[in-house]
Each structure stands twice: as C-alpha cells, then as structure tokens.
Design a protein around this motif. Sequence first.
Motif, PDB file in Angstrom:
ATOM      1  N   VAL A  93      52.502  11.222   8.110  1.00  0.00           N
ATOM      2  CA  VAL A  93      51.176  11.876   8.377  1.00  0.00           C
ATOM      3  C   VAL A  93      50.185  11.338   8.051  1.00  0.00           C
ATOM      4  N   ARG A  94      48.878  10.998   8.632  1.00  0.00           N
ATOM      5  CA  ARG A  94      47.686  10.165   8.529  1.00  0.00           C
ATOM      6  C   ARG A  94      46.669  11.083   8.058  1.00  0.00           C
ATOM      7  N   TYR A  95      46.426  11.262   6.650  1.00  0.00           N
ATOM      8  CA  TYR A  95      45.425  12.118   6.317  1.00  0.00           C
ATOM      9  C   TYR A  95      44.052  11.446   6.387  1.00  0.00           C
ATOM     10  N   ASN A  96      42.950  12.178   6.999  1.00  0.00           N
ATOM     11  CA  ASN A  96      41.916  11.670   7.393  1.00  0.00           C
ATOM     12  C   ASN A  96      40.891  11.802   5.966  1.00  0.00           C
ATOM     13  N   ILE A  97      40.308  10.786   5.296  1.00  0.00           N
ATOM     14  CA  ILE A  97      39.403  11.114   4.321  1.00  0.00           C
ATOM     15  C   ILE A  97      37.897  11.049   4.644  1.00  0.00           C
ATOM     16  N   GLY A  98      37.458  12.308   4.943  1.00  0.00           N
ATOM     17  CA  GLY A  98      36.382  12.260   5.790  1.00  0.00           C
ATOM     18  C   GLY A  98      34.928  11.717   5.109  1.00  0.00           C
TER      19      GLY A  98
ATOM     20  N   SER B 229      36.597  21.716  -2.743  1.00  0.00           N
ATOM     21  CA  SER B 229      37.148  22.562  -2.180  1.00  0.00           C
ATOM     22  C   SER B 229      36.933  22.159  -0.604  1.00  0.00           C
ATOM     23  N   ALA B 230      36.403  20.864  -0.437  1.00  0.00           N
ATOM     24  CA  ALA B 230      36.249  20.612   0.905  1.00  0.00           C
ATOM     25  C   ALA B 230      37.391  20.330   1.797  1.00  0.00           C
ATOM     26  N   ASP B 231      37.165  20.463   2.794  1.00  0.00           N
ATOM     27  CA  ASP B 231      38.374  19.943   3.993  1.00  0.00           C
ATOM     28  C   ASP B 231      39.805  20.787   3.609  1.00  0.00           C
TER      29      ASP B 231
ATOM     30  N   THR C  69      35.764   3.218  -4.684  1.00  0.00           N
ATOM     31  CA  THR C  69      35.695   3.880  -5.726  1.00  0.00           C
ATOM     32  C   THR C  69      36.055   5.231  -5.283  1.00  0.00           C
ATOM     33  N   TYR C  70      35.299   5.755  -4.109  1.00  0.00           N
ATOM     34  CA  TYR C  70      35.138   6.993  -3.439  1.00  0.00           C
ATOM     35  C   TYR C  70      36.663   7.322  -3.033  1.00  0.00           C
ATOM     36  N   LEU C  71      37.270   6.404  -2.385  1.00  0.00           N
ATOM     37  CA  LEU C  71      38.449   6.541  -1.732  1.00  0.00           C
ATOM     38  C   LEU C  71      39.650   6.829  -2.961  1.00  0.00           C
ATOM     39  N   ALA C  72      39.529   5.887  -3.896  1.00  0.00           N
ATOM     40  CA  ALA C  72      40.541   5.968  -5.048  1.00  0.00           C
ATOM     41  C   ALA C  72      40.344   7.393  -5.753  1.00  0.00           C
ATOM     42  N   THR C  73      39.074   7.555  -5.896  1.00  0.00           N
ATOM     43  CA  THR C  73      38.794   9.029  -6.601  1.00  0.00           C
ATOM     44  C   THR C  73      39.536  10.180  -5.721  1.00  0.00           C
ATOM     45  N   VAL C  74      39.353  10.363  -4.412  1.00  0.00           N
ATOM     46  CA  VAL C  74      39.860  11.342  -3.683  1.00  0.00           C
ATOM     47  C   VAL C  74      41.305  11.230  -3.492  1.00  0.00           C
ATOM     48  N   ILE C  75      41.951  10.189  -3.466  1.00  0.00           N
ATOM     49  CA  ILE C  75      43.432  10.108  -3.628  1.00  0.00           C
ATOM     50  C   ILE C  75      43.890  10.703  -5.081  1.00  0.00           C
TER      51      ILE C  75
ATOM     52  N   ASN D 237      42.493  12.603  -6.990  1.00  0.00           N
ATOM     53  CA  ASN D 237      42.254  14.247  -7.353  1.00  0.00           C
ATOM     54  C   ASN D 237      43.168  14.725  -6.436  1.00  0.00           C
ATOM     55  N   LEU D 238      43.222  14.338  -5.122  1.00  0.00           N
ATOM     56  CA  LEU D 238      44.091  15.230  -4.364  1.00  0.00           C
ATOM     57  C   LEU D 238      45.617  15.245  -4.806  1.00  0.00           C
ATOM     58  N   THR D 239      45.985  14.264  -5.396  1.00  0.00           N
ATOM     59  CA  THR D 239      47.206  14.129  -5.992  1.00  0.00           C
ATOM     60  C   THR D 239      47.352  15.089  -7.175  1.00  0.00           C
ATOM     61  N   LEU D 240      46.416  15.353  -7.837  1.00  0.00           N
ATOM     62  CA  LEU D 240      46.622  16.484  -8.695  1.00  0.00           C
ATOM     63  C   LEU D 240      46.434  17.705  -8.270  1.00  0.00           C
ATOM     64  N   LEU D 241      45.373  17.900  -7.331  1.00  0.00           N
ATOM     65  CA  LEU D 241      45.121  19.209  -6.902  1.00  0.00           C
ATOM     66  C   LEU D 241      46.168  19.813  -5.831  1.00  0.00           C
ATOM     67  N   ASP D 242      46.498  18.976  -5.002  1.00  0.00           N
ATOM     68  CA  ASP D 242      47.507  19.325  -3.956  1.00  0.00           C
ATOM     69  C   ASP D 242      48.979  18.925  -4.190  1.00  0.00           C
ATOM     70  N   GLY D 243      49.266  18.092  -5.298  1.00  0.00           N
ATOM     71  CA  GLY D 243      50.522  17.712  -5.445  1.00  0.00           C
ATOM     72  C   GLY D 243      50.893  16.695  -4.181  1.00  0.00           C
ATOM     73  N   VAL D 244      49.985  15.706  -3.643  1.00  0.00           N
ATOM     74  CA  VAL D 244      50.570  14.975  -2.772  1.00  0.00           C
ATOM     75  C   VAL D 244      50.262  13.588  -3.234  1.00  0.00           C
TER      76      VAL D 244
END
Length: 832
Positions: free
Chosen positions: A73-78, A108-110, A166-172, A174-181
């Motif tokens: 799956v390719r997840y789009n970081i908007g 809580s976005a996306d 930094t934006y991309l690294a931060t999203v990745i 945090n989503l690793t922690l928040l969503d377990g991905v």
Amino acid sequence: MNKALLVMLVGLYAWLAPAETIVNAYVDPRFPLVTNFVGWGTSLCWWANVTGGYANRTAYASLAFSTLKLNIVRYNIGGGENPGIPNTMEYRARMPGFEPTNGVWNWSADANQRWMLRQAIALGANHVVAFANSPPWWMTVSGSVTGATNSTSDNLQTGYETTFATYLATVISNLTLLDGVHFEVATPMNEPTGTWWNYGGSQEGCHMDANQQARVVNDLRAAFHAQHLATGIDASEDTDEQDTLNSINTYGTGQTNLTLIASHTYGANNPTGLRNLSATLHTPAWISEYGDGDGTGITMARRIHDDITGAWVRAWTYWQVVDNAGGWGFLSNPLDGSGTTGYSINEKFYVMGQFSQYIRPGAALLNVNDNYSLAAYNPTNQTLVIVTVNDTSNTLSLNYNLAGFAGLPGQVAAVQTSATKNLAPLAALPISNKAFSASLIPQSVTTFVLTNVAPPAPASARQAWYRLEDNAIDASGNDNNGSLSGATFVTGKLGAWAAQFNGMNSYVQIPLSISNHFTIAFWLKTTDSGGGPQWWAGKGLVDGEVSGTVDDCGTSLVGGSAALGIGNPDTTITTTNPVNDGLWHHIAATRDGTSGQMLIYVDAVLQASGWGPAGTREAPPALRIGSIQAGYSGGFLNGTIDDVQLFNRVYAASEIPSLMNHPPFFTNAPGSFSLLAGRTLTVTNLASDPDLPAQTLRWNLLAPPAGAVINPGSGVFSWRPAIAQSPSSNAIQLVVTDNGTPPMSATQAQIVIVNQPAKPVLTGPALVSGHWSLAISGNSGPDYVVQTTTNLNGPSAWLPVFTNAAASPPFDYVDSTAATLASRFYRVILQP
C-alpha cells in the motif's frame, strides 16, 4: 449442393474463423529474472480518502486486500491546500495535511485514508510506502499544493527543503506510534519532472528538478536519522523509466541514500535501462505506479508482463483500486461526496486477480521465451504459475515446454478472464512428456497452476554455482546460497557482473559444499600479490583455511601465482606462470581425496601438480570467496572473481575447457514429424545461451539427408524430401554452438518420418475441340509432371509437356498440341 455454393460457403467460413498463432514457449527455471518477488500493490489516495468514510468501507477493503490479495500500500502524506484561496481540486483529491500552518499540527487529520491503511494491514498488506504529491502549501512558491504558476519551475521553496524533509519524517514517526504502522520506505516526490503541475489544477503536485530531488533525498535521510527511523527512501517516482534514469543519474552521492528505485510506467520507454541502473546501484527496482482507462484490463495485463519481464522489477503497483473515470479503477464509484457508496466492478478487477491471486510474494519470476507469458515458481509449496496475456485478435495455440523441471503433476489447472469470463475455471489440461498445450481465445488472460512441481535437478556433481550476478545466490539448485560482506559488483567475464573485492575487508561467504574429491573453478582478474609459501599465507580466492593443524583446504594468490593447498599436513602447489597481470584468467583446481593428487589449470592448461594428504577436509565452518577463510590480515584479495563453480568430483584435463564457458541449451522439445515426400517441412528451432550477455549462436546439421538444410543464424530447419526418399524414418541431428572461448555446443535429435504419396490417378479423358483433356488426382505436395510419347513400343522417348509445381490436386490438363497426332500416350511422374 452445387459446386459454386460450396465454394462460396467455404470462403465464408474462412472469413469468419479467427486466425491462429502457434507459440512454442520454454519455461526456464534455472536463471530467474527475480528471485524473491515482493508483491502487488495500490495507492490509497484518492479512493481511500473517500471510501474510508463509507458505511460499507469494509467491503472495499476486503475486495482489494482479501480478494485481490494486494500486499503493498502506498500511503499519501497530504500537503493540505491553502485555505485562503479557492480550492480547485476534485473532491476525492483534497488530501488533508498534518501541518496546516507552520508549527501547527493536526494529528486527527486524514482519518479515512488512515482507517483504510490500518484495515489493509489487518487483511495482510505487509509493505507500506509513504509518498508526497506536494509539500504543505506554506512551503510552496505559488502558495498552492496544485503546482507552480509555471509548471516547469520548482514549487518547493529552497529555504523549506529541510523543513519539508522534517515534515515527512515527523508524520511517519507519529503515525508509527498513533496507528501502529511500519513505513518501510518513503519518497518526497511524485512524478517530479512532470510539466503538468499547474497552479489551479485538480490535484496536488509539485515539480522538482533533479538537483532539488537530490537535495531533498539527502535531507530526508538526515531527518530519518535524527528521528531514529529505519524507514528507507525511494525515488524518483517519475512518470516513465527514462525520466527516472535521468533524475537518479543526477543525484551523485545522493544515490547511496536510496534503498529502492521506483518508477512509473505511464510511458514505458526504457525497461533495460531501469534494470541496469538497479544492478549498477545494487538497489532493487519497483514499478510503483501505473494506470489506464481500459476497463477490460487487457492493456494493464500487457503492461504488467512487459514491466516485469523487461525491467526485472520486484514489485508492481496499480494506481488506485477505486476510480470515478471510466475503466481506470478496478471498481467504479463517483467519489464525489454525494453519498453514493455502491460500486460496480470492472473486468480489470478480475484481470488483476489473474496475477495477484496466484503469483504470490516469495516466488521466483522465471524467464519464458515468448511474448505472452509471465511465469513464477514458489519453492516453498512447489507451485508453478504461468499467466498468459493474449492481447491479440488471434487465437493463441500455446505449447509449453517444462523439461527444465525435475518433476511435474499429471495435469494443469487453469482460470481465465475475458469478455465472457471472470476468473472462470477451465477444464484441466493433461501434461505429457513434460509439456502441455492450450488454445486461448483473443483478448483474454489465462492463469495456469501446476502443483507438486519439483525444482530442476542439480547439474551433475555441481555442488554450488555462484554466477555473482549482483548477488551470491547458488544457481546449481542445491540452495548453497552465500552472503555478501563488503563485496561490490563490476562488469563480469561471463555474465553481466562479477564480484569486486577491495583487499581490506570484503568477501563472499558460502557454505562448505565440497570436502573430499573436488574441482574448484572460477575466473580471476587481479594485479594483487599475496604472501606464502603456504596457501593460507596468501590472499584467498576460494578458501577454507582454519587456524592450526586441521583438515582444511583452499585456493589463494601466492605471490602472483594461483595456489591450491590441503591441510594436515599443509601442502601447497602454485602455478608456473603468474596470473596477476590484470587480465582475466580461468583457474581450475582439482583434488582427489583418495590418492591426494592436486592439480591446477590456468586457462585450461595444466600449470601445477603435486600430492597432498588424502581423506576428507571438513574442518572449515564455511568457505570464502575473495578472502582467506580465517580472515587473516593480508589475506584479502584486491581483484575481481566471476562464475565460481564447485564440484564433488575431479574434472579430467579434457573436461576443464567446458568450465570456462557454459553451453547453450535447446528451449523447444525434440520434435517428431511426419510428412509426405514432396511436401516441405519447416521447423523453427529455439535455443538460449545462459551467459550474460548471451553469446551468438550458430546452427548446423550432422550428416543430414539430401536436401535438408538449416539456417545457421535463425535455426529454421527446412526439408522437402524427394519421392525416392520415401518411405523412410530419419533422425535429424541438430547442433547449436556458441562463439565463446572455447565454443560450446548442444545437440538434439528430431525424428522425421517420410511417407510415400499415393500414385496419381488419371480419369475422365475426353476429346474437346480436337484436344485431349485429362483429370489428374492424388496427394498435394509433390510436383506433377505430365509426360507424353507417340509410340509405346518404339524408340520414342517420354517428353515432359507440363509441370504443376507443388500441385493441389485434382486439376485438369489439356494438351493443346495433340490435335494433329494420330496417337499420343500420357503418364504422370511425381517429383522431386
């Protein structure tokens, strides 16, 4: 029925019947294109951005990840559009960002796309890729995520390049922690050199020239490091292969930060270049995006076949599962916010299933010498899958040769998708003489599944074969795979690549697969020199040295010579002539475990001999290529080694040349043919050379019957047997030879049975306007020669008056010269 009507009906049938194309295909299990296929995938944007909020969203997820079994799956970081300007993007493409303004985060976005991502993982997706179409609007030059006002200009402000990383690294993170991905890889770009990312467009997009791409890739690597992320980086995600090559070739040292080469194939224009770039950088290649509007799926099926067989990619990803534009999606839905949650299924969905349901991760993708088939062999469950794409207007008559496999089942299961079938099972096909045949209708995709397929039998006595084609895989079939430690790859001697060793700490470690009688053979190019006088004090070539007085053995560079050593007691022999002149030399070392005889050949010439201790030598825990096994300082080779072969028997002097080059092999099975004398048999013979690049092959016949010929370049055999050659049975010996050093050949026989044609029959003689007319019938094929004479009892000779070459009897002959003769006799002779 009158004759005219019959002729008319036959002509009508010929016009209606589909043409047939006969294809002979050989499935070669020995040298896979891809050894460990990763799988099939989809992008989540934009469909998951909408359907992830539907009440029936689980149905969409199930079709994509359970039914189709997509595992990537390719997840789009908007980026998130500027709220201060009119939003021109389609409803489905309005991807929310996580940092709507500088320094303000919204975790809580996306929600919709994130739900679909978690569901995909729950249903078996095991590779997650993050990608960005655009940086957040406030980092852009135009102030919009849709693109620059000039579509050929970079829209990421240079001052925000590090901030974007930094934006991309931060999203990745945090989503690793928040969503377990777990995000395996990520890319900061999507079709970055495209010229269609215009301000006010319908989706997010950002032009980045190759220089900016390189800077952002480097920045992203640093950002991942700073946040302790193990996520890799892929690039350049360009729209076609050539643009991907152009971009990455500009990265310079930034190439080392790539863990994956990813290209789209909307414009498939250089698969070989992509494959070579992957090999040069030792970085796997994926097709990360492709899409088209053909709802039948046939166009997509052809693209899958050509991408994988041309570029040797390890994964293939379609654009998106659900679309609102014609046949672009596997499923159709408006995706417009209207509340319509139902969907229709395009035929393309089932075509994708022909591939993704059957060719599974971990399979080896095999070479098939036709233009229609993609084959995969899974060694875990011993299943062979062949997906055949008939995108022509003809019926395909496929003849599959599976002689390369050691064992096969009795029949083949098949499923097909076409205009009238959706993953529909077909009748099982029998396997006979390691081959099966199938007739496939036009515009169809058919998957053949064979279970209990035994892998190829190992070559006689060959225990391991390291072709060193960008890896340390054992090509012998014995699974004695090695591991790389610092070795790199350069242009090879026999194949495309060879292992390069740095003389300090690089080597390839391989299992101990020989210990008693053995032959070690390989190609070597070096200017290095090693110590001595015992082999273990030199620089390792293929070595098993163990410290102390033990039962070990190995080959090394002693001074400038090749050496073979046997331990306990240590005994070393070295070649007379040096081999460190910077040229390629073939080294072959043999050892007889019973007598203790030791021999070394250089370029197939015996250079050294001696006698050492007998018995097995099992002390080495492993062997090393390019280093003394014990890792002694000074024991590492500075040089290149290619095509290492290990055998558990002693090769005789007469056999050593065969180790320097690999013989070609036939890829079509031996044939048995029957024809009438006078007819012409034409057979296209096929062979392949295992060396890369493939060598030139020449064909010839051994003691052929009169008139039989073979085209030396194409392998096309042709013979029109004479009448005098019937009846007979002929074993035609075909020989194909490469132009290697030394030349190597393969021989195969085909049986041709020549039957005698029927005697011609003359009927219906009639005198018409003073001219004799005869009806002549018989078999088609031979030439029918009409001869005449005026006196059966006298000296008058039979004279030819008419020849109907390659006739299709019956036909009429009218003698226009016989009106004034008192008598004339006729006979018909068959020729040649």
